[in-house]
Motif scaffolding. Structure first.
Motif, PDB file in Angstrom:
ATOM      1  N   SER A 161      44.661   7.192 -63.561  1.00  0.00           N
ATOM      2  CA  SER A 161      44.135   6.295 -62.540  1.00  0.00           C
ATOM      3  C   SER A 161      44.738   4.900 -62.619  1.00  0.00           C
ATOM      4  N   ALA A 162      45.566   4.619 -63.629  1.00  0.00           N
ATOM      5  CA  ALA A 162      46.169   3.292 -63.770  1.00  0.00           C
ATOM      6  C   ALA A 162      47.082   2.990 -62.585  1.00  0.00           C
ATOM      7  N   HIS A 163      47.237   1.724 -62.298  1.00  0.00           N
ATOM      8  CA  HIS A 163      48.025   1.278 -61.154  1.00  0.00           C
ATOM      9  C   HIS A 163      49.494   1.663 -61.311  1.00  0.00           C
ATOM     10  N   SER A 182      42.002  12.004 -65.571  1.00  0.00           N
ATOM     11  CA  SER A 182      40.749  11.356 -65.192  1.00  0.00           C
ATOM     12  C   SER A 182      39.585  12.327 -65.307  1.00  0.00           C
ATOM     13  N   ARG A 187      37.600   8.061 -63.488  1.00  0.00           N
ATOM     14  CA  ARG A 187      37.910   7.133 -64.568  1.00  0.00           C
ATOM     15  C   ARG A 187      38.764   7.866 -65.602  1.00  0.00           C
ATOM     16  N   THR A 207      41.408   0.396 -66.937  1.00  0.00           N
ATOM     17  CA  THR A 207      41.431  -0.100 -65.564  1.00  0.00           C
ATOM     18  C   THR A 207      40.022  -0.464 -65.134  1.00  0.00           C
ATOM     19  N   SER A 210      40.131   0.844 -60.200  1.00  0.00           N
ATOM     20  CA  SER A 210      41.340   1.520 -59.744  1.00  0.00           C
ATOM     21  C   SER A 210      41.598   1.167 -58.281  1.00  0.00           C
ATOM     22  N   SER A 211      42.855   0.864 -57.957  1.00  0.00           N
ATOM     23  CA  SER A 211      43.161   0.532 -56.563  1.00  0.00           C
ATOM     24  C   SER A 211      43.027   1.742 -55.657  1.00  0.00           C
ATOM     25  N   GLU A 212      43.089   2.937 -56.224  1.00  0.00           N
ATOM     26  CA  GLU A 212      42.951   4.154 -55.417  1.00  0.00           C
ATOM     27  C   GLU A 212      41.500   4.492 -55.115  1.00  0.00           C
ATOM     28  N   SER A 213      40.633   4.318 -56.109  1.00  0.00           N
ATOM     29  CA  SER A 213      39.249   4.768 -55.930  1.00  0.00           C
ATOM     30  C   SER A 213      38.199   3.739 -56.308  1.00  0.00           C
ATOM     31  N   ASP A 217      36.883   2.030 -65.735  1.00  0.00           N
ATOM     32  CA  ASP A 217      36.902   2.740 -67.016  1.00  0.00           C
ATOM     33  C   ASP A 217      35.819   2.202 -67.954  1.00  0.00           C
ATOM     34  N   THR A 239      41.863  -5.554 -59.412  1.00  0.00           N
ATOM     35  CA  THR A 239      40.935  -5.268 -58.318  1.00  0.00           C
ATOM     36  C   THR A 239      39.521  -5.713 -58.655  1.00  0.00           C
TER      37      THR A 239
END
Length: 426
Positions: A161-163, A182, A187, A207, A210-213, A217, A239
């Motif tokens: 999930s890291a950028h 994840s 996470r 993180t 997360s920029s995606e979700s 973490d 974020t």
């Protein structure tokens, strides 16, 4: 036309333009520059240049026009816009011409360190999260090399999930990246991560948003385990840095993410996301000033400060605008803004559920993800109507971002269009 919702974080300035959502988004050949790409032999009249620029930008969106639902950036605070415009010539690379900038950088560092519960932390302004993350990894590599020499690979552990800035970093720095899957909440899976940490691990990345979700973490669990081995932990809060602390103050069940967590050695923040600063405005904090000192590059010029960031010439106007935004908002202003964001997020979740969409997993911050058999088709259909959403490609999820440039009515319009295109529209 309606007014900006009462939960807006902006204390001054005019309200955003509201509208009914368009049915088509014009992308016409007329938007291209008629003069082509060549540098003109003679300079063009100002009116002509501005007219051509208007054509070039005709298809651009405005955060406030009710069409942008994919961005974790937004229009800066009015005071930040004013300061940025007034200091465009300011260069953080030359402290003799602009002695205000080192002071502003130190004061911004102190304010952000306070936000991250790390009084006394060292820091440096960056162009954004990518540069800040790179500096944190570079500091860890140099710390690792001091301990183990060059013969032991600098292994960096991070979640799937890291950028994606860490993909760039892995290509630039001498690191061996190990990615961890994840969990069901998107996470990093701590049950898989923690056994991989060994005394010669160079860095663990957590993180915080997360920029995606928007997943956060379990920073305390990760840092506690890593610190037992003497391994530093970097928190990418680009974020979540301006969301998690205030959400926690409002009673949200989120973990601490800052330097108060034992074992966390550095934190990335992005004031140009939910901090109301203009682009580019990032920052990285280090618990130990020696980690920042390890990034020093000597200046070639007498009287000019040594550099600790990647860039040489740096936009001082963005730093001064960040300084102004932080002071104008204060903790109460950001706390009020986050309360409004959470209200709108809950509204969006309810509207989506009522329209038959499956929101999964439960959002932790401002990113709302939706399970759908064809999220790409939904996003394409939205874009044909002038609305910008996104697909988290690695997750296969429709991704919607709640920000303070949106009103409740605009969120209702978004879901109405989503329901329309999902029911057989184009």
């Amino acid at each position: 036309m309606t007014t900006r919702p009462s939960s807006s974080p902006y204390r001054t300035g005019s309200p955003p333009t509201e509208n009914t959502l368009p049915t088509e988004h014009a992308l016409s050949p007329q938007n291209t520059l008629p003069t082509g790409n060549a540098l003109p032999e003679e300079g063009l009249p100002t009116d002509r240049v501005l007219a051509d620029l208007a054509g070039l930008c005709a298809a651009d969106h405005d955060y406030r026009d009710g069409t942008v639902f994919n961005s974790i950036c937004s229009t800066p605070l009015p005071i930040a816009e004013r300061v940025f415009a007034a200091h465009q010539q300011a260069n953080l690379g030359d402290n003799r011409i602009f002695p205000s900038l080192p002071r502003a950088e130190a004061e911004v560092t102190a304010m952000l360190a306070g936000l991250m519960d790390g009084p006394g932390a060292a820091g440096v302004a960056t162009s954004g999260g990518t540069e800040a993350n790179l500096l944190a990894v570079l500091a860890a590599v140099r710390r690792h090399q001091r301990r183990f020499g060059d013969g032991v690979p600098a292994r960096v552990l991070l979640g799937d999930s890291a950028h994606f800035s860490f993909d760039k970093i892995a290509a630039l720095l001498p690191v061996e990246v190990v990615r961890v899957p994840s969990d069901q909440r998107l996470r990093v899976d701590t049950a898989r991560l923690l056994p991989l940490i060994t005394p010669d691990t160079a860095l663990v990345v957590a993180t915080a948003g997360s920029s995606e979700s928007g997943a956060v973490d379990d920073v305390p669990a990760i840092a506690a385990h890593a610190s037992a081995f003497g391994v530093p932990v970097h928190v990418d809060a680009a974020t979540g840095g301006f969301l998690v602390p205030f959400a926690r103050e409002l009673g949200e069940p989120l973990p601490p993410i800052g330097l108060s967590v034992p074992g966390v050695t550095s934190v990335t923040l992005d004031p140009h996301k939910y901090g109301g600063a203009p682009i580019p405005a990032g920052h990285v904090l280090f618990r130990d000033p020696e980690d920042l000192a390890a990034l020093r590059t000597a200046s070639h010029y007498r009287g000019t400060f040594d550099h600790h960031a990647l860039l040489g010439t740096r936009p001082g106007g963005a730093l001064l605008a960040t300084w102004a935004a932080l002071r104008a908002q204060g903790r109460s202003g950001y706390r009020e803004a986050v309360a409004g964001l959470w209200e709108r997020r809950e509204l969006l979740v309810r509207l989506l559920a009522d329209a038959g969409f499956e929101v999964a997993p439960r959002p932790e911050l401002t990113v709302v993800t939706v399970r759908h058999p064809s999220p790409e088709k939904l996003v394409d259909a939205l874009e044909r109507r002038g609305l910008i959403a996104s697909v988290a490609r690695r997750l296969g999820l429709l991704r919607l971002v709640v920000h303070w440039h949106q009103s409740e009515q605009q969120l209702r319009c978004l879901v109405a269009v989503l329901a329309e295109v999902n029911g057989g529209g184009p």
